[in-house]
Write a protein that holds these residues in place. Structure first.
Motif, PDB file in Angstrom:
ATOM      1  N   VAL A 185       0.878  -1.167   0.000  1.00  0.00           N
ATOM      2  CA  VAL A 185       0.000   0.000   0.000  1.00  0.00           C
ATOM      3  C   VAL A 185       0.916   1.217   0.000  1.00  0.00           C
ATOM      4  N   LEU A 186       0.760   2.071  -1.007  1.00  0.00           N
ATOM      5  CA  LEU A 186       1.619   3.244  -1.131  1.00  0.00           C
ATOM      6  C   LEU A 186       0.913   4.473  -0.570  1.00  0.00           C
ATOM      7  N   VAL A 187       1.622   5.203   0.282  1.00  0.00           N
ATOM      8  CA  VAL A 187       1.112   6.447   0.849  1.00  0.00           C
ATOM      9  C   VAL A 187       2.150   7.539   0.621  1.00  0.00           C
ATOM     10  N   ALA A 207      -6.657   0.706  10.078  1.00  0.00           N
ATOM     11  CA  ALA A 207      -6.870  -0.376   9.110  1.00  0.00           C
ATOM     12  C   ALA A 207      -5.580  -0.763   8.403  1.00  0.00           C
ATOM     13  N   LEU A 208      -4.628   0.160   8.303  1.00  0.00           N
ATOM     14  CA  LEU A 208      -3.358  -0.123   7.632  1.00  0.00           C
ATOM     15  C   LEU A 208      -2.408  -0.960   8.481  1.00  0.00           C
ATOM     16  N   ALA A 209      -2.672  -1.060   9.770  1.00  0.00           N
ATOM     17  CA  ALA A 209      -1.812  -1.853  10.660  1.00  0.00           C
ATOM     18  C   ALA A 209      -1.771  -3.297  10.160  1.00  0.00           C
ATOM     19  N   GLY A 210      -0.583  -3.857  10.108  1.00  0.00           N
ATOM     20  CA  GLY A 210      -0.425  -5.234   9.662  1.00  0.00           C
ATOM     21  C   GLY A 210      -0.231  -5.377   8.161  1.00  0.00           C
ATOM     22  N   HIS A 211      -0.325  -4.276   7.417  1.00  0.00           N
ATOM     23  CA  HIS A 211      -0.114  -4.305   5.966  1.00  0.00           C
ATOM     24  C   HIS A 211       1.284  -3.772   5.642  1.00  0.00           C
ATOM     25  N   ALA A 212       1.783  -4.137   4.480  1.00  0.00           N
ATOM     26  CA  ALA A 212       3.046  -3.590   3.983  1.00  0.00           C
ATOM     27  C   ALA A 212       2.750  -2.197   3.434  1.00  0.00           C
ATOM     28  N   VAL A 213       3.064  -1.171   4.212  1.00  0.00           N
ATOM     29  CA  VAL A 213       2.758   0.209   3.831  1.00  0.00           C
ATOM     30  C   VAL A 213       4.062   0.924   3.489  1.00  0.00           C
ATOM     31  N   VAL A 214       4.132   1.435   2.268  1.00  0.00           N
ATOM     32  CA  VAL A 214       5.315   2.122   1.775  1.00  0.00           C
ATOM     33  C   VAL A 214       5.028   3.612   1.734  1.00  0.00           C
ATOM     34  N   TYR A 215       5.816   4.372   2.482  1.00  0.00           N
ATOM     35  CA  TYR A 215       5.723   5.825   2.467  1.00  0.00           C
ATOM     36  C   TYR A 215       6.717   6.354   1.452  1.00  0.00           C
ATOM     37  N   LEU A 216       6.192   6.954   0.382  1.00  0.00           N
ATOM     38  CA  LEU A 216       7.038   7.593  -0.614  1.00  0.00           C
ATOM     39  C   LEU A 216       7.242   9.032  -0.161  1.00  0.00           C
ATOM     40  N   SER A 217       8.389   9.289   0.417  1.00  0.00           N
ATOM     41  CA  SER A 217       8.703  10.599   0.975  1.00  0.00           C
ATOM     42  C   SER A 217       9.177  11.541  -0.128  1.00  0.00           C
ATOM     43  N   VAL A 218       8.670  12.774  -0.095  1.00  0.00           N
ATOM     44  CA  VAL A 218       9.078  13.781  -1.075  1.00  0.00           C
ATOM     45  C   VAL A 218       9.188  15.127  -0.360  1.00  0.00           C
ATOM     46  N   GLN A 219      10.225  15.863  -0.706  1.00  0.00           N
ATOM     47  CA  GLN A 219      10.404  17.198  -0.145  1.00  0.00           C
ATOM     48  C   GLN A 219       9.635  18.210  -0.990  1.00  0.00           C
ATOM     49  N   GLU A 243       4.629   8.660   8.373  1.00  0.00           N
ATOM     50  CA  GLU A 243       5.669   7.921   9.096  1.00  0.00           C
ATOM     51  C   GLU A 243       5.054   6.939  10.096  1.00  0.00           C
ATOM     52  N   GLU A 244       3.928   7.318  10.690  1.00  0.00           N
ATOM     53  CA  GLU A 244       3.246   6.452  11.662  1.00  0.00           C
ATOM     54  C   GLU A 244       2.778   5.144  11.036  1.00  0.00           C
ATOM     55  N   VAL A 245       2.247   5.197   9.823  1.00  0.00           N
ATOM     56  CA  VAL A 245       1.662   3.998   9.206  1.00  0.00           C
ATOM     57  C   VAL A 245       2.675   3.193   8.397  1.00  0.00           C
ATOM     58  N   ALA A 246       3.820   3.775   8.085  1.00  0.00           N
ATOM     59  CA  ALA A 246       4.776   3.142   7.174  1.00  0.00           C
ATOM     60  C   ALA A 246       5.523   1.984   7.808  1.00  0.00           C
ATOM     61  N   THR A 247       5.673   0.925   7.026  1.00  0.00           N
ATOM     62  CA  THR A 247       6.584  -0.153   7.394  1.00  0.00           C
ATOM     63  C   THR A 247       7.894   0.004   6.618  1.00  0.00           C
ATOM     64  N   VAL A 248       7.850   0.757   5.517  1.00  0.00           N
ATOM     65  CA  VAL A 248       9.019   1.053   4.693  1.00  0.00           C
ATOM     66  C   VAL A 248       8.910   2.509   4.250  1.00  0.00           C
ATOM     67  N   GLU A 303      13.775  -0.721  -6.394  1.00  0.00           N
ATOM     68  CA  GLU A 303      14.150  -0.854  -4.990  1.00  0.00           C
ATOM     69  C   GLU A 303      13.036  -1.523  -4.192  1.00  0.00           C
ATOM     70  N   LEU A 304      11.804  -1.093  -4.428  1.00  0.00           N
ATOM     71  CA  LEU A 304      10.678  -1.668  -3.682  1.00  0.00           C
ATOM     72  C   LEU A 304      10.431  -3.122  -4.044  1.00  0.00           C
ATOM     73  N   ALA A 305      10.541  -3.448  -5.329  1.00  0.00           N
ATOM     74  CA  ALA A 305      10.328  -4.833  -5.759  1.00  0.00           C
ATOM     75  C   ALA A 305      11.346  -5.746  -5.080  1.00  0.00           C
ATOM     76  N   ALA A 306      12.595  -5.291  -4.984  1.00  0.00           N
ATOM     77  CA  ALA A 306      13.622  -6.086  -4.320  1.00  0.00           C
ATOM     78  C   ALA A 306      13.340  -6.220  -2.837  1.00  0.00           C
ATOM     79  N   ALA A 307      12.845  -5.149  -2.229  1.00  0.00           N
ATOM     80  CA  ALA A 307      12.554  -5.170  -0.778  1.00  0.00           C
ATOM     81  C   ALA A 307      11.345  -6.022  -0.451  1.00  0.00           C
TER      82      ALA A 307
END
Length: 165
Positions: A6-8, A91-103, A140-145, A160-164
């Motif tokens: 799940v991308l956030v 609801a996101l707890a327990g899921h693979a959540v990816v935070y795409l950080s951007v400045q 950041e709170e919901v992210a696992t990555v 990078e994400l596919a490898a992770a």
């Protein structure tokens, strides 16, 4: 059933672009929560905001995400404000959540002046800065990555994400 990822992230982080590429690399479907909402409502998000208001949109968003988390096993991208709802964060707890950080600078160059983004319609620069500052702790709170996207291509990020994953 559960999404592979799940991308956030904020507007301009690359959730849809990276999500599609990641899904291809993983051999699964990609779904964008905003597109699911538009399909269910039969109109674009800016029209939902204008016709029914943000509260109605956010209710549709929570219901759409809840269903997707239970019924979809591909890559799911959430709208930038989805994490504002405590119900969604839980609801996101327990899921693979990816935070795409951007400045701010990269986000601004990617979203332009906010065309089609109702929350950025007035004073996009100041609003985007406020959204980034307000939402970063929630992402950041919901992210696992967490993946920094600044100065990187969507392909590099998806690799990078596919490898992770």
């Amino acid at each position: 059933m559960s999404p592979r990822a799940v991308l956030v992230g904020a507007p301009g982080a690359g959730k849809s672009t990276v999500g599609e590429l990641l899904a291809q690399r993983l051999g699964v479907e990609f779904r964008d929560a905003d597109a699911l909402i538009e399909a269910a409502a039969g109109k674009p998000i800016p029209e939902i905001f204008f016709d029914e208001g943000e509260d109605h949109f956010r209710a549709l968003e929570r219901a759409t995400i809840r269903a997707a988390l239970e019924e979809f096993d591909g890559v799911l991208a959430l709208g930038g404000g989805a994490i504002l709802a405590e119900e969604t964060r839980k609801a996101l707890a327990g899921h693979a959540v990816v935070y795409l950080s951007v400045q701010f600078a990269d986000a601004l160059s990617r979203v332009g002046l906010g065309a089609g983004r109702p929350l950025l319609a007035l004073n996009p620069r100041a609003t985007l800065k406020h959204l980034l500052d307000q939402r970063r702790p929630l992402y950041e709170e919901v992210a696992t990555v967490t993946v920094v996207t600044d100065g990187r291509t969507p392909e590099e990020i998806a690799d990078e994400l596919a490898a992770a994953l």
